[in-house]
Design an enzyme around this catalytic site. Structure first.
Site, short mmCIF file in Angstrom:
data_model
loop_
_atom_site.label_atom_id
_atom_site.label_comp_id
_atom_site.label_asym_id
_atom_site.label_seq_id
_atom_site.Cartn_x
_atom_site.Cartn_y
_atom_site.Cartn_z
N ASP A 277 0.79 -1.24 0.00
CA ASP A 277 0.00 0.00 0.00
C ASP A 277 0.82 1.29 0.00
O ASP A 277 0.30 2.36 -0.30
CB ASP A 277 -0.94 0.03 1.22
CG ASP A 277 -1.94 -1.13 1.20
OD1 ASP A 277 -2.21 -1.66 0.11
OD2 ASP A 277 -2.42 -1.50 2.28
N GLN B 223 -2.53 -8.11 -7.58
CA GLN B 223 -1.56 -7.04 -7.23
C GLN B 223 -0.65 -7.43 -6.07
O GLN B 223 0.38 -6.81 -5.85
CB GLN B 223 -2.33 -5.78 -6.81
CG GLN B 223 -3.10 -5.15 -7.93
CD GLN B 223 -4.18 -4.21 -7.41
OE1 GLN B 223 -3.97 -3.00 -7.32
NE2 GLN B 223 -5.34 -4.74 -7.05
#
Ligand code: F6P
Length: 328
Positions: free
Chosen positions: A134, A261
């Site tokens: 992130d 991802q």
């Protein structure tokens, strides 16, 4: 102050896995052995610490993992470690083995657990390495796994662009990031998206509609809009639901990129960052440091106290948002 007493350290990965975690484990193990320490691997983060799933790692045991995604130590988000009872069992397991230093690779949840644990047990030293796709951790320019996740998403969006252009369609692509928009923003720039929605900026759907309709008027038939999963307007499906009737082109598709991802072979950037911080984390323990999240800021290794790291958010650079607007 040198930690002369330290003989045994451990490493674990915790929270969401990220590409590069294996490179980090390898670096911790090899650096520890280089400095004469015994190094242990704890499986599934705090969960394995409670379950005593701990084994010594040799230099050979971490051969050939540098290039792999995921984490050979596996990972978990432990509910039990949130209880005092769970943490007491974890402490007893460390004491039994004489482990006094830990490198914890993870994100804010991992650092929060480490902080509480060290407050309860002053004889344990924990330092953190930033493992999350992130990129939302304060005190580092980049987190381990972010670059790979962005490249994976970018190449998926490149594929979507081919079909979007072929059909003259608008695609709303949702990417991960929890409550941070770093993956979305970087992907938007790298893939030439028409617009991006991130949680850090209050979304103006009227502006998005105006941008897209202006593009259609300029005879741009295809468009890509990147939406961060944590955006305040909701995910990609919710956004489309709210604006479909207002768009002058009705040929719309939604793609949620999801967990693709999180996997895959780490990029060179992530391997190097993870290796460097693995080595520095062991050195930090040997120097007597504790309660610090390691990172790299402007090329130099940085040390941020856990309480500071978990209180602050990494900031989105406004110029990067401007870049999407000007170049779309
Ligand atoms: O923190 C990494 C992350 O992949 C976030 O981007 C996402 O919101 C979350 O983890 C997904 O978690 P899970 O794999 O538990 O669904």
């Amino acid at each position: 102050m040198k930690s002369k007493q330290m003989k045994k350290i451990a490493v674990f990965t915790s929270g969401g896995d990220s590409p590069g975690m294996n490179a980090n484990i390898r670096a911790v193990v090899r650096t520890g052995i280089h400095f004469g320490l015994k190094v242990y691997g704890i499986k599934r983060g705090y969960e394995g610490l409670i379950e005593n799933d701990i084994a010594e790692l040799s230099s050979e045991s971490v051969s050939n993992i540098l290039q792999l995604g995921g984490t050979v130590l596996q990972t978990a988000r432990s509910q039990r470690f949130m209880t005092k009872e769970g943490r007491d069992i974890a402490y007893a397991n460390l004491k039994k083995r004489g482990i006094t230093g830990i490198v914890a690779c993870g994100g804010n949840g991992t650092f929060t657990g480490a902080k509480i644990f060290m407050e309860e047990h002053p004889d344990i030293q924990i330092v953190g390495t930033p493992g999350t796709i992130d990129n939302d951790l304060y005190g580092t320019d980049y987190t381990i796994g972010y670059d790979t996740a962005v490249n994976t998403a970018m190449s998926a969006i490149d594929n979507i662009k081919d079909t979007a252009n072929a059909h003259g369609r608008t695609f709303f692509v949702e990417v991960m990031g929890r409550d941070a928009g770093f993956i979305a923003l970087r992907c938007a720039i790298a893939s030439g998206a028409e617009a991006v929605l991130v949680p850090e900026v209050t979304t103006d759907l009227g502006k998005l509609v105006a941008t897209l309709n202006a593009n259609y008027e300029r005879k741009k038939r295809a468009a890509i809009v990147i939406i961060s999963e944590g955006d305040d307007a909701g995910g990609a499906f919710k956004v489309v639901e709210q604006i479909r009737s207002l768009l002058s082109s009705k040929d719309i598709r939604v793609t949620i990129l999801g967990h693709i991802q999180r996997g895959g072979r780490p990029t060179a950037n992530d391997r190097v960052l993870a290796s460097r911080l693995g080595m520095e984390a062991v050195k930090a323990l040997l120097d007597g440091k504790r309660g610090l999240a390691l990172g790299v800021v402007a090329g130099e290794v940085s040390y941020t106290p856990f309480e500071v790291a978990i209180k602050h958010h990494q900031r989105i650079h406004p110029a990067m948002l401007e870049l999407v607007e000007i170049l779309s």
